[in-house]
Design an enzyme around this catalytic site. Structure first.
Site, PDB file in Angstrom:
ATOM      1  N   HIS A 125      28.770  39.895  46.693  1.00  0.00           N
ATOM      2  CA  HIS A 125      28.545  38.673  45.906  1.00  0.00           C
ATOM      3  C   HIS A 125      28.346  37.440  46.780  1.00  0.00           C
ATOM      4  CE1 HIS A 125      30.530  40.786  42.203  1.00  0.00           C
ATOM      5  NE2 HIS A 125      29.298  41.194  42.435  1.00  0.00           N
ATOM      6  N   GLY A 196      42.301  45.902  43.762  1.00  0.00           N
ATOM      7  CA  GLY A 196      42.322  44.533  43.243  1.00  0.00           C
ATOM      8  C   GLY A 196      41.071  44.103  42.510  1.00  0.00           C
ATOM      9  N   ASN A 222      46.287  48.674  42.161  1.00  0.00           N
ATOM     10  CA  ASN A 222      46.259  47.488  41.299  1.00  0.00           C
ATOM     11  C   ASN A 222      47.575  47.450  40.523  1.00  0.00           C
ATOM     12  OD1 ASN A 222      45.583  45.562  39.195  1.00  0.00           O
ATOM     13  ND2 ASN A 222      43.423  46.023  39.524  1.00  0.00           N
TER      14      ASN A 222
HETATM   15  P1  OAD Z   1      39.069  39.941  38.486  1.00  0.00           P
HETATM   16  O1  OAD Z   1      39.736  38.610  38.406  1.00  0.00           O
HETATM   17  O2  OAD Z   1      38.191  40.352  37.367  1.00  0.00           O
HETATM   18  O3  OAD Z   1      40.189  41.060  38.648  1.00  0.00           O
HETATM   19  C1  OAD Z   1      41.230  40.901  39.572  1.00  0.00           C
HETATM   20  C2  OAD Z   1      42.032  42.181  39.566  1.00  0.00           C
HETATM   21  O4  OAD Z   1      42.998  42.082  40.619  1.00  0.00           O
HETATM   22  C3  OAD Z   1      42.806  42.444  38.283  1.00  0.00           C
HETATM   23  O5  OAD Z   1      42.560  43.786  37.871  1.00  0.00           O
HETATM   24  C4  OAD Z   1      44.263  42.254  38.683  1.00  0.00           C
HETATM   25  O6  OAD Z   1      45.149  43.127  37.995  1.00  0.00           O
HETATM   26  C5  OAD Z   1      44.208  42.618  40.146  1.00  0.00           C
HETATM   27  N1  OAD Z   1      45.265  42.020  40.983  1.00  0.00           N
HETATM   28  C6  OAD Z   1      45.904  40.825  40.815  1.00  0.00           C
HETATM   29  N2  OAD Z   1      46.763  40.618  41.821  1.00  0.00           N
HETATM   30  C7  OAD Z   1      46.687  41.702  42.653  1.00  0.00           C
HETATM   31  C8  OAD Z   1      47.302  42.070  43.871  1.00  0.00           C
HETATM   32  N3  OAD Z   1      48.211  41.271  44.450  1.00  0.00           N
HETATM   33  N4  OAD Z   1      46.960  43.249  44.448  1.00  0.00           N
HETATM   34  C9  OAD Z   1      46.039  44.060  43.857  1.00  0.00           C
HETATM   35  N5  OAD Z   1      45.418  43.759  42.706  1.00  0.00           N
HETATM   36  C10 OAD Z   1      45.717  42.597  42.111  1.00  0.00           C
HETATM   37  O7  OAD Z   1      38.292  39.979  39.886  1.00  0.00           O
HETATM   38  P2  OAD Z   1      37.083  40.919  40.327  1.00  0.00           P
HETATM   39  O8  OAD Z   1      37.255  42.287  39.779  1.00  0.00           O
HETATM   40  O9  OAD Z   1      36.925  40.756  41.782  1.00  0.00           O
HETATM   41  O10 OAD Z   1      31.815  37.496  40.612  1.00  0.00           O
HETATM   42  O11 OAD Z   1      35.882  40.217  39.584  1.00  0.00           O
HETATM   43  C11 OAD Z   1      34.592  40.662  39.833  1.00  0.00           C
HETATM   44  C12 OAD Z   1      33.637  39.504  39.922  1.00  0.00           C
HETATM   45  O12 OAD Z   1      33.781  38.673  38.761  1.00  0.00           O
HETATM   46  C13 OAD Z   1      33.891  38.556  41.075  1.00  0.00           C
HETATM   47  O13 OAD Z   1      33.320  38.994  42.281  1.00  0.00           O
HETATM   48  C14 OAD Z   1      33.218  37.304  40.596  1.00  0.00           C
HETATM   49  C15 OAD Z   1      33.712  37.285  39.165  1.00  0.00           C
HETATM   50  O14 OAD Z   1      32.893  36.600  38.274  1.00  0.00           O
HETATM   51  C16 OAD Z   1      31.010  36.701  41.338  1.00  0.00           C
HETATM   52  O15 OAD Z   1      31.431  35.777  42.015  1.00  0.00           O
HETATM   53  C17 OAD Z   1      29.564  37.041  41.214  1.00  0.00           C
END
Ligand code: OAD
Length: 251
Positions: A125, A196, A222
């Site tokens: 991204h 994550g 996660n």
């Molecule tokens: P999300 O915010 O959708 O998901 C974050 C995930 O991290 C959740 O499933 C949480 O349960 C988990 N989480 C939280 N704290 C954690 C920890 N300490 N250790 C492990 N896991 C943890 O973020 P992404 O999946 O990265 O797009 O979102 C995908 C995309 O959506 C991003 O790249 C961004 C956003 O819009 C762009 O910027 C294009």
């Protein structure tokens, strides 16, 4: 850590040790323990407080460039102030001990993996620290955004072109070469760790299914349920900073 998590880690350590190629697919949860907010966590996620269409799309930027620029400037400052945590370091050290075995594929636009030693992380991204022009130069001059006049956002003195952050916004394609490299890594690995990510954003989320269909063992790390739990063979309900060192250190 509870007994289930410890047993899951012990079983997965065997697979880490024997896998010829590993892919670690990370999302915003990977950076959460470094103090960078996620997108979809209830209450703390950025998208619970801000409108993605207004802040993460070309239309949103064109409608209010100063506001969007200021939001990214604040996030950039947050990334600069953040430090890699024990999970990032475990990945960097693993890559150092096992050259060529690990590919880190990240949806994160920060540089914490790189700062922890995974220099060739595939950033699907984009890079929040990079600047690029909003439009192609109307005069085809190919000048660098570094030459823009300072401002919020900086702009071209000549044609008025605006500078935008080098991230992928909604509706935009992923960087092609990076995406091809990520697809290839997913299809040729023996083990994929999905760390994550909510698994809500495609095509990145689809890499887990591709790895599984190509024969890889897929494990999710996660603390909460994710959309990729059903794709995985194994779910480790713990955080990145706790689980990754326990899984990788000493292997
Ligand atoms: P999300 O915010 O959708 O998901 C974050 C995930 O991290 C959740 O499933 C949480 O349960 C988990 N989480 C939280 N704290 C954690 C920890 N300490 N250790 C492990 N896991 C943890 O973020 P992404 O999946 O990265 O797009 O979102 C995908 C995309 O959506 C991003 O790249 C961004 C956003 O819009 C762009 O910027 C294009």
């Amino acid at each position: 850590m509870d007994a289930d998590l410890l047993a899951g880690i012990a079983a997965l350590r065997q697979r880490v040790a024997s896998a010829r190629r590993l892919v670690v697919l990370t999302g915003a949860g990977m950076s959460a323990e470094s103090g960078i907010p996620t997108f979809r966590d209830a209450m703390t996620g950025l998208w619970s407080r801000f409108d993605p269409a207004a802040l993460a799309s070309e239309e949103g930027f064109r409608a209010a460039p100063d506001r969007v620029w200021a939001w990214y400037a604040e996030r950039r400052a947050g990334v600069r102030a953040a430090r890699p945590h024990a999970g990032h370091r475990a990945l960097g050290q693993f890559a150092h001990r096992h050259p060529g075995r690990l590919t880190v594929v990240s949806q994160n636009v920060d540089d914490l993996h790189q700062r922890a030693g995974n220099l060739d992380t595939l950033r699907l991204h984009g890079d929040i620290g990079a600047d690029r022009w909003l439009s192609a130069c109307p005069r085809g001059l190919g000048c660098s955004p570094a030459s823009a006049l300072p401002g919020a956002p900086p702009h071209c003195a000549d044609c008025g072109n605006l500078v935008r952050p080098g991230v992928v916004w909604f509706g935009e394609a992923l960087p092609e070469a990076t995406w091809s490299a990520a697809e290839s890594a997913a299809e040729h690995c023996a083990l994929m760790l999905v760390v994550g990510t909510s698994g809500a954003v495609w095509p990145a989320a689809g890499l887990a299914g591709r790895a599984r269909r190509a024969g890889a063992h897929v494990a999710v790390i996660n603390p909460h349920a994710s959309e990729l739990d059903d794709t995985a063979h194994q779910v480790l309900a713990g955080t990145a900073a706790a689980v990754l060192p326990a899984l990788l250190d000493g292997v």
